[in-house]
Design a protein around this motif. Structure first.
Motif, PDB file in Angstrom:
ATOM      1  N   ASP A 555     -22.453  29.193   2.502  1.00  0.00           N
ATOM      2  CA  ASP A 555     -22.873  30.504   3.006  1.00  0.00           C
ATOM      3  C   ASP A 555     -22.987  30.491   4.528  1.00  0.00           C
ATOM      4  O   ASP A 555     -22.624  31.463   5.201  1.00  0.00           O
ATOM      5  N   PHE A 556     -23.511  29.386   5.062  1.00  0.00           N
ATOM      6  CA  PHE A 556     -23.606  29.278   6.521  1.00  0.00           C
ATOM      7  C   PHE A 556     -22.212  29.305   7.143  1.00  0.00           C
ATOM      8  O   PHE A 556     -21.961  30.027   8.115  1.00  0.00           O
ATOM      9  N   LEU A 557     -21.286  28.506   6.577  1.00  0.00           N
ATOM     10  CA  LEU A 557     -19.922  28.483   7.110  1.00  0.00           C
ATOM     11  C   LEU A 557     -19.254  29.842   6.953  1.00  0.00           C
ATOM     12  O   LEU A 557     -18.506  30.287   7.832  1.00  0.00           O
ATOM     13  N   ALA A 558     -19.516  30.497   5.811  1.00  0.00           N
ATOM     14  CA  ALA A 558     -18.937  31.824   5.613  1.00  0.00           C
ATOM     15  C   ALA A 558     -19.472  32.808   6.647  1.00  0.00           C
ATOM     16  O   ALA A 558     -18.736  33.662   7.144  1.00  0.00           O
ATOM     17  N   GLY A 559     -20.776  32.681   6.962  1.00  0.00           N
ATOM     18  CA  GLY A 559     -21.333  33.553   7.994  1.00  0.00           C
ATOM     19  C   GLY A 559     -20.704  33.299   9.349  1.00  0.00           C
ATOM     20  O   GLY A 559     -20.401  34.234  10.095  1.00  0.00           O
ATOM     21  N   VAL A 560     -20.502  32.012   9.667  1.00  0.00           N
ATOM     22  CA  VAL A 560     -19.838  31.681  10.928  1.00  0.00           C
ATOM     23  C   VAL A 560     -18.427  32.246  10.945  1.00  0.00           C
ATOM     24  O   VAL A 560     -17.974  32.826  11.942  1.00  0.00           O
TER      25      VAL A 560
END
Length: 689
Positions: A555-560
């Motif tokens: 989710d963090f990578l997707a947000g980035v």
């Protein structure tokens, strides 16, 4: 964390087998101004308590940071260099505090260089618009120039006169652009305050650099049409509409253009943190400009060859317009080609990043990662985890930190390590060993036998080995727990660094006497309920081994990626707006000539519909040729940027709206000019010349 645990100040918690009393809550932490991804909350404890806990037991991955204040007369850079020369094997990673958070300087350098590269692309697009605007302006002033030269004005006088006007207009546009840029930066600063420690204060160097880019690009693209118009004799200027005389500027103009281009390149390299990358991009941009100009000439030549062979009158008229004297074919191909190349590259970069994240990470990554598992607990872990319902599979691997000290006997500090594999040699890296080959497979060399017992062998990621200049049979020297460990490369394999599986750039053959280490485990589970159950069981059975929920990382990578995609969309939209303006300007630059041609054709019996169809065919041919070339070059540029790290997919369908939109803009601008011309009186138009 306190809220989730239901704790207040004064309560006690156990960390690493040691009880700690909670004295305060952290609201702001020094040296954490720029926070990206973190594995969990941070805890600050009294230093003596560390020695009484299991946090620094043999094998645990512990980092020690020391802050050093130097005497005023000592420069940090000199001190760091002297320390590295005196203690080359110490293994310390020393960071100058002036460079900010370790690692951030490289990320910021990459982002800054990317923005400068995109800005240069926008400057080139704007430069094409400047060239078209100058050509159109000088076309309207053709009679004035001819009269002044007939009255005795020299070519130098005409150049100075109109150059002063062009510089004044450029400076006005630059001032307006700087004002908009300052306003945009002020508006964006509060929005990015949580991610970047931005300083709202204005700095003169970036503003002067941006102004320099704009002014140099304006002069480069304006000097050619200005020099041609200024040096033509009056009689050539007066018959230029019919004869289409085109005289090449002299050596002074060419020398001035070369000097301006060199100044632009020097400014570009000076302002970019990655000068080599930027210089390569500038060289590619220059080749793209020359290539599109050459393509425009090829289109003109091909149109001339085929115009007389077709029997369709409207197609013949369109082809004739492409190769007639004074036709803006080359400039239109250049304008459209550069615009679409930038748009296709931006679309391809965003599409590949999004598709890789969507297709690779969720499908290949484990659901749960267990850290800091003591090796003596591995058997108990396997027994416990095998009984858990919903478990699909799991894997364990030994883990310890080490540092790459030498490549083929040469210290790393003496080598030029490419930036893309710099992470392998910067500080400590994760190391592991295994007896069986990984699923990714070996691409060179042979895997060691499962019962191998001998000198250390290494398995290295093929991409890393290629960038380091080593292959099977070469040696690497690692620093493991302060001791050198030399190993020979037995094989190369491919590692997917975007995935979150248990893999390492360097794998060792199983040592006969393993050094102190811990183990990590990856678990794949059937569903969310099984994940939470297993996570609770592991937390109870191995309280000192934290677990990481990989979905949160994704989710963090997707947000980035989403934020990066939004930024790329904004840049593409800005590029699209510049494309529309430049294309409209390039089409309207030759409006005077096209208006007179339309009036003459109308007097000879051509209908409005026929002229519109001929114009659409003309612009359609330009759009098809330039669009196909831009599709190739844009994807090639995107592949050069990311093709070595991701499974590259060229942007085809995603780029089609940009191609169609640019072609539509050209056609609409041309039809608008044509409609305006045909609405006026032919007699009036002919009297106006």
């Amino acid at each position: 964390m306190l809220a989730l645990l239901g704790l207040v100040r004064g309560d006690r918690i156990m960390i690493g087998g040691q009880n700690f009393e909670m004295r305060a809550m952290i609201r702001a932490e020094p040296d954490r101004a720029l926070r990206g991804f973190t594995l969990g909350p941070r805890v600050i404890v009294a230093l003596p308590a560390i020695e009484q806990s299991a946090l620094v037991a043999p094998g645990t991955q512990t980092y020690w940071y020391s802050r050093v204040r130097l005497r005023d007369q000592l420069a940090a850079g000199d001190w760091i260099r002297d320390f590295g020369q005196r203690f080359p094997e110490a293994g310390y990673r020393i960071i100058d505090a002036a460079d900010g958070v370790p690692g951030v300087e490289r990320s910021m350098a990459f982002v800054t260089s990317l923005l400068i590269l995109l800005s240069l692309g926008m400057v080139l697009i704007g430069g094409v618009g400047v060239g078209g605007a100058v050509s159109a302006y000088l076309e309207r002033k053709r009679d004035t120039i001819a009269i002044l030269k007939g009255l005795g004005a020299t070519s130098a006088t005409m150049r100075r006169l109109y150059l002063a006007q062009i510089v004044a207009a450029s400076l006005a546009g630059i001032a307006f652009g700087l004002a908009l840029g300052i306003a945009a930066a002020r508006a964006a600063t509060p929005l990015l305050a949580g991610w970047l420690p931005l300083d709202p204060a204005l700095r003169s160097l970036p503003l002067l650099s941006a102004a320099g880019f704009g002014l140099l690009a304006s002069l480069i693209f304006a000097l050619w049409p200005l020099a041609r118009a200024a040096q033509l004799p009056p009689q050539h200027l007066l018959r230029d509409l019919v004869a289409g005389d085109r005289q090449r500027p002299g050596w002074r103009t060419l020398s001035a253009l070369a000097l301006l281009a060199v100044l632009l390149l020097l400014l570009l390299v000076w302002s970019a943190p990655l000068p080599v990358v930027v210089a390569l991009f500038a060289a590619g941009a220059a080749l793209a400009v020359l290539g599109f100009l050459a393509l425009g000439r090829v289109v003109m030549w091909g149109a001339g060859r085929f115009a007389g062979r077709t029997r369709h009158p409207l197609l013949r008229l369109a082809l004739a317009n492409l190769h007639r004297p004074g036709a803006p074919t080359a400039s239109l191909v250049l304008a459209l080609g550069l615009c679409l190349t930038l748009l296709v590259a931006a679309s391809s970069l965003r599409g590949n990043a999004a598709s890789h994240l969507q297709d690779t990470l969720p499908a290949a990554s484990p659901d749960l990662i267990l850290l800091n598992l003591p090796p003596e607990e591995a058997a108990r872990f396997d027994t416990l985890i095998a009984r858990q319902p919903g478990l699909v599979r799991w894997t364990r691997a030994p883990f310890l930190h080490g540092r790459l000290d030498r490549v083929g006997g040469v210290p790393v500090a003496e080598l030029r390590i490419p930036a893309e594999v710099g992470f392998v040699v910067r500080g400590d890296r994760g190391l592991s060993w295994r007896a069986d080959p990984p699923a990714a497979g070996v691409v060179a060399g042979d895997w060691w036998p499962a019962d191998y017992d001998g000198p250390t062998l290494l398995s290295v990621d093929a991409r890393v080995a290629d960038r380091l200049g080593v292959t099977v049979g070469d040696t690497l020297t690692l620093n493991v727990l302060g001791e050198p460990l030399e190993g020979r490369i037995a094989n190369l394999r491919r590692v997917d660094w975007a995935g979150l599986d248990l893999d390492f750039p360097i794998l060792l053959s199983p040592p006969a006497d393993p050094p102190p280490h811990r183990e990590v485990a990856a678990l794949w589970l059937a569903d969310e309920a099984a994940l939470e159950t297993v996570r609770a069981v592991l937390a109870d059975a191995f309280p000192e081994s934290p677990t990481i929920k990989v979905a949160e990382v994704i989710d963090f990578l997707a947000g980035v990626a989403a934020r990066g995609g939004t930024a790329m969309t904004a840049l593409a939209a800005a590029s699209g707006l510049a494309t529309l303006l430049v294309l409209m300007g390039s089409v309207l630059a030759g409006q005077r000539r096209r208006v007179q041609e339309a009036v003459l054709l109308k007097m000879l019996g051509a209908t409005r519909r026929q002229l519109a169809v001929a114009a659409l065919l003309e612009y359609g041919l330009i759009a098809v040729v330039a669009g196909l070339a831009a599709l190739l070059l844009g994807n090639l540029a995107a592949w050069a940027a990311i093709g070595g790290w991701l499974n590259f997919r060229p942007a085809l369908v995603g780029a089609l709206p940009w191609l169609a939109g640019a072609a539509a803009v050209m056609a609409l601008a041309g039809l608008a000019a044509l409609n305006r011309a045909l609405a006026r009186s032919p007699a009036l138009m002919l009297r106006q010349g």
